[in-house]
Design a protein around this motif. Sequence first.
Motif, PDB file in Angstrom:
ATOM      1  N   ALA A 269       0.839  -1.206   0.000  1.00  0.00           N
ATOM      2  CA  ALA A 269       0.000   0.000   0.000  1.00  0.00           C
ATOM      3  C   ALA A 269       0.872   1.253   0.000  1.00  0.00           C
ATOM      4  CB  ALA A 269      -0.922  -0.016   1.223  1.00  0.00           C
ATOM      5  N   TRP A 270       1.973   1.213   0.734  1.00  0.00           N
ATOM      6  CA  TRP A 270       2.873   2.361   0.787  1.00  0.00           C
ATOM      7  C   TRP A 270       3.530   2.611  -0.568  1.00  0.00           C
ATOM      8  CZ3 TRP A 270       3.719   6.644   3.075  1.00  0.00           C
ATOM      9  CH2 TRP A 270       4.958   7.285   3.012  1.00  0.00           C
ATOM     10  N   ALA A 271       3.897   1.544  -1.265  1.00  0.00           N
ATOM     11  CA  ALA A 271       4.498   1.703  -2.590  1.00  0.00           C
ATOM     12  C   ALA A 271       3.507   2.363  -3.550  1.00  0.00           C
ATOM     13  CB  ALA A 271       4.937   0.343  -3.129  1.00  0.00           C
ATOM     14  N   THR A 272       2.223   2.000  -3.431  1.00  0.00           N
ATOM     15  CA  THR A 272       1.184   2.620  -4.265  1.00  0.00           C
ATOM     16  C   THR A 272       1.022   4.093  -3.929  1.00  0.00           C
ATOM     17  OG1 THR A 272       0.014   0.499  -4.394  1.00  0.00           O
ATOM     18  CG2 THR A 272      -1.241   2.485  -4.958  1.00  0.00           C
ATOM     19  N   MET A 289      -3.719   6.974   1.854  1.00  0.00           N
ATOM     20  CA  MET A 289      -3.315   7.316   3.213  1.00  0.00           C
ATOM     21  C   MET A 289      -4.352   6.859   4.235  1.00  0.00           C
ATOM     22  SD  MET A 289      -1.002   8.365   5.162  1.00  0.00           S
ATOM     23  CE  MET A 289       0.167   8.979   3.939  1.00  0.00           C
ATOM     24  N   LEU A 290      -5.621   6.920   3.863  1.00  0.00           N
ATOM     25  CA  LEU A 290      -6.656   6.395   4.760  1.00  0.00           C
ATOM     26  C   LEU A 290      -6.428   4.916   5.046  1.00  0.00           C
ATOM     27  CD1 LEU A 290      -9.883   8.122   3.338  1.00  0.00           C
ATOM     28  CD2 LEU A 290      -8.782   8.553   5.560  1.00  0.00           C
ATOM     29  N   ASN A 291      -6.089   4.164   4.011  1.00  0.00           N
ATOM     30  CA  ASN A 291      -5.813   2.738   4.195  1.00  0.00           C
ATOM     31  C   ASN A 291      -4.584   2.515   5.066  1.00  0.00           C
ATOM     32  OD1 ASN A 291      -7.975   2.001   2.551  1.00  0.00           O
ATOM     33  ND2 ASN A 291      -6.725   2.006   0.684  1.00  0.00           N
ATOM     34  N   LEU A 292      -3.553   3.284   4.813  1.00  0.00           N
ATOM     35  CA  LEU A 292      -2.309   3.127   5.568  1.00  0.00           C
ATOM     36  C   LEU A 292      -2.503   3.461   7.040  1.00  0.00           C
ATOM     37  CD1 LEU A 292       0.110   4.673   2.946  1.00  0.00           C
ATOM     38  CD2 LEU A 292       0.291   2.362   3.861  1.00  0.00           C
ATOM     39  N   GLN A 293      -3.242   4.503   7.317  1.00  0.00           N
ATOM     40  CA  GLN A 293      -3.451   4.886   8.711  1.00  0.00           C
ATOM     41  C   GLN A 293      -4.362   3.904   9.437  1.00  0.00           C
ATOM     42  OE1 GLN A 293      -4.643   9.016   8.132  1.00  0.00           O
ATOM     43  NE2 GLN A 293      -2.593   9.715   8.714  1.00  0.00           N
ATOM     44  N   ARG A 294      -5.207   3.211   8.690  1.00  0.00           N
ATOM     45  CA  ARG A 294      -5.978   2.128   9.317  1.00  0.00           C
ATOM     46  C   ARG A 294      -5.058   0.958   9.659  1.00  0.00           C
ATOM     47  NH1 ARG A 294     -10.658   3.542   5.942  1.00  0.00           N
ATOM     48  NH2 ARG A 294      -9.793   2.307   4.233  1.00  0.00           N
ATOM     49  N   ALA A 297      -1.954   3.239  12.634  1.00  0.00           N
ATOM     50  CA  ALA A 297      -2.416   4.586  12.976  1.00  0.00           C
ATOM     51  C   ALA A 297      -1.368   5.414  13.706  1.00  0.00           C
ATOM     52  CB  ALA A 297      -3.684   4.495  13.826  1.00  0.00           C
ATOM     53  N   LYS A 298      -0.411   4.778  14.362  1.00  0.00           N
ATOM     54  CA  LYS A 298       0.544   5.515  15.185  1.00  0.00           C
ATOM     55  C   LYS A 298       1.838   5.859  14.448  1.00  0.00           C
ATOM     56  CE  LYS A 298      -1.065   3.483  19.546  1.00  0.00           C
ATOM     57  NZ  LYS A 298      -0.660   2.724  20.763  1.00  0.00           N
ATOM     58  N   LYS A 299       1.939   5.508  13.200  1.00  0.00           N
ATOM     59  CA  LYS A 299       3.194   5.709  12.474  1.00  0.00           C
ATOM     60  C   LYS A 299       3.369   7.174  12.097  1.00  0.00           C
ATOM     61  CE  LYS A 299       6.110   3.022   9.498  1.00  0.00           C
ATOM     62  NZ  LYS A 299       6.227   1.700   8.888  1.00  0.00           N
ATOM     63  N   TYR A 300       4.455   7.767  12.590  1.00  0.00           N
ATOM     64  CA  TYR A 300       4.696   9.185  12.342  1.00  0.00           C
ATOM     65  C   TYR A 300       4.920   9.466  10.858  1.00  0.00           C
ATOM     66  CZ  TYR A 300       6.949  13.724  12.261  1.00  0.00           C
ATOM     67  OH  TYR A 300       7.274  15.021  11.969  1.00  0.00           O
ATOM     68  N   LEU A 301       5.508   8.536  10.130  1.00  0.00           N
ATOM     69  CA  LEU A 301       5.782   8.726   8.698  1.00  0.00           C
ATOM     70  C   LEU A 301       4.510   9.076   7.940  1.00  0.00           C
ATOM     71  CD1 LEU A 301       7.913   8.459   6.378  1.00  0.00           C
ATOM     72  CD2 LEU A 301       7.153   6.070   6.165  1.00  0.00           C
ATOM     73  N   TYR A 302       3.393   8.443   8.302  1.00  0.00           N
ATOM     74  CA  TYR A 302       2.137   8.696   7.605  1.00  0.00           C
ATOM     75  C   TYR A 302       1.566  10.066   7.973  1.00  0.00           C
ATOM     76  CZ  TYR A 302       2.610   3.687   6.768  1.00  0.00           C
ATOM     77  OH  TYR A 302       3.090   2.451   6.397  1.00  0.00           O
TER      78      TYR A 302
END
Length: 330
Positions: A269-272, A289-294, A297-302
Amino acid sequence: FWLYLGEGLVLPLASALVMALTAFALNMSYGYFVESRSKRELAHLFGTYVPPELVDEMVKDPDSYSMKATSKELTVMFCDMRGFTKMSEKMEPTQLQALLNGVFSRLTDLIRANRGTIDKYMGDCVMAFWGAPVETPEHARLAVKTALEMATTVRKINEEHRAKGIPEIGVGVGLNTGPMCVGDMGSDIRRSYTVIGDAVNLGSRLEGLSKVYGVDIVVSESTRKLVPEFGWQELDRVRVKGKEQSVGIYWPMAPVDRLEKAQNDELKAWATFLKAYRAQDWDQCDLMMLNLQRMNAKKYLYELYSERVASMRLLPFDPEWDGATNFETK
């Protein structure tokens, strides 16, 4: 023998034999002491830089090693401990010294256990490299392995700190692989076995970027390419101060065979997302980004990239943008 039979002459063979044996003994002793001295000198020169196991390898063939500068492909590490500045405001100097030395000792043990060479300590930062003075073909893999072990050790140290009521510390590691000049360098008063060059400078810059991206380890693209057995999350393409060409930077998640399905899904998902980000497709970025944060959720990079997308959405499409982030400070 013929002189004895024909002329009755007897030569003093005993003294000749003694002289021959003495000469042989002196020659062997000289070779032994010269070799021993050479090995002792080598151990003295490199003993403070490299692990005892590598010194043992070196003394087997001391003529193959010297302090003379040479250019080699190596992997360099900069590891900065964070949190000691705040501690210095609340702790006695001797307490801070003991704490810093204890942390350094544990991290240094990891470097030496993985065939690394200690370059120097700079305040609360340690610099090391792999691949010299002993040839180490897998220098990049060992450096990455050491960085991951360091991050794990710092987490254990923080558990001990919490139990003792001591503030926690952080760590930032930068790794880069490339051609470096390695050898004995310095002044007539003080010299050290060290590495210099653009590749070294980039390694230092990457350590500083770990704070920007909220990770404990930042690895250059050149190092990542040499270590395919790890799962990597690309952080960005960056153009550091003094460089015109951008470089890819990565964070090692774990060995590939230990990655869980959720982590693999997150990497895909991050590569996309990154593909959409570099195409300036901000709507697609928001969706991914919605998918990644799901997923995390705590990842500062996002959080960082969410803010970037929000600000860049306000700008017109730039056909000249190469997707890299410029850093003007060291």
